[in-house]
Motif scaffolding. Structure first.
Motif, mmCIF file in Angstrom:
data_model
loop_
_atom_site.group_PDB
_atom_site.id
_atom_site.type_symbol
_atom_site.label_atom_id
_atom_site.label_comp_id
_atom_site.label_asym_id
_atom_site.label_seq_id
_atom_site.Cartn_x
_atom_site.Cartn_y
_atom_site.Cartn_z
ATOM 1 N N ILE A 1 0.845 -1.200 0.000
ATOM 2 C CA ILE A 1 0.000 0.000 0.000
ATOM 3 C C ILE A 1 0.881 1.251 0.000
ATOM 4 O O ILE A 1 0.587 2.226 -0.708
ATOM 5 C CB ILE A 1 -0.972 0.000 1.195
ATOM 6 C CG1 ILE A 1 -1.992 -1.124 1.056
ATOM 7 C CG2 ILE A 1 -1.687 1.349 1.323
ATOM 8 C CD1 ILE A 1 -2.846 -1.356 2.300
ATOM 9 N N ALA B 1 -6.625 4.293 -0.561
ATOM 10 C CA ALA B 1 -5.413 3.557 -0.178
ATOM 11 C C ALA B 1 -5.040 3.830 1.273
ATOM 12 O O ALA B 1 -4.672 2.902 2.014
ATOM 13 C CB ALA B 1 -4.257 3.920 -1.112
ATOM 14 N N SER C 1 -7.395 1.955 3.454
ATOM 15 C CA SER C 1 -7.015 0.545 3.473
ATOM 16 C C SER C 1 -5.841 0.319 4.419
ATOM 17 O O SER C 1 -5.827 -0.654 5.184
ATOM 18 C CB SER C 1 -6.653 0.078 2.062
ATOM 19 O OG SER C 1 -6.218 -1.258 2.076
ATOM 20 N N ALA C 2 -4.871 1.217 4.386
ATOM 21 C CA ALA C 2 -3.717 1.094 5.284
ATOM 22 C C ALA C 2 -4.147 1.205 6.748
ATOM 23 O O ALA C 2 -3.680 0.439 7.602
ATOM 24 C CB ALA C 2 -2.670 2.162 4.951
ATOM 25 N N LEU D 1 -8.608 -1.394 -0.774
ATOM 26 C CA LEU D 1 -7.428 -1.476 -1.636
ATOM 27 C C LEU D 1 -7.829 -1.763 -3.080
ATOM 28 O O LEU D 1 -7.289 -1.156 -4.017
ATOM 29 C CB LEU D 1 -6.470 -2.555 -1.114
ATOM 30 C CG LEU D 1 -5.143 -2.695 -1.858
ATOM 31 C CD1 LEU D 1 -4.378 -1.372 -1.863
ATOM 32 C CD2 LEU D 1 -4.308 -3.800 -1.228
#
Length: 146
Positions: free
Chosen positions: A20, A77, A80-81, A116
């Protein structure tokens, strides 16, 4: 589950975080290049007229849309991280406090993957948009019959 097992379970999400981060690096670089191009075209815009002016307006609109899509990809992103970090944290908290939250961990991981996937989809859309801007116009390719 021992702490060693929790560490082993957290390795996959940590590798996912590394990926990521690479995606974020690529997206930030693309955003930077789009912003630089927008500034260059904005400087040319007031001094142009006719078809050249129309071309600048068209390109500025496309660059604005690309910035919006890249920003969305960045948000997805990063989200998602964050979810991936929560998965790792939940693994350790579950071990330390003896909680049985496997379902919550699984749901968080699935959400991280969905975010993601969405970030990659937005990235693909932006790449396709950039190809529109890089096509050579037919009038430039015409052979001068002098």
């Amino acid at each position: 589950m021992t702490i060693a097992q929790a560490i082993q379970l957290s390795l996959s999400p940590v590798f996912m975080l590394a990926g990521i981060c690479q995606l974020l690096n690529v997206l930030a670089g693309r955003l930077s290049r789009v912003v630089d191009r927008a500034r260059a075209v904005e400087a040319l815009h007031p001094r142009s007229s006719g078809p050249e002016h129309d071309r600048h307006v068209w390109e500025l609109r496309l660059l604005d849309r690309r910035m919006t899509v890249i920003n969305a990809a960045l948000v997805l992103a990063v989200s998602s991280a964050v979810m991936t970090c929560l998965v790792v944290a939940m693994l350790f908290v579950a071990k330390l406090v003896q909680l049985h939250i496997a379902t919550m961990v699984a749901v968080a991981f699935v959400l991280a993957m969905a975010l993601l996937i969405s970030a990659f989809a937005a990235f693909l859309i932006e790449v396709r948009m950039s190809l529109i801007a890089t096509h050579i116009r037919p009038e430039v390719l015409e052979i001068d019959a002098r």
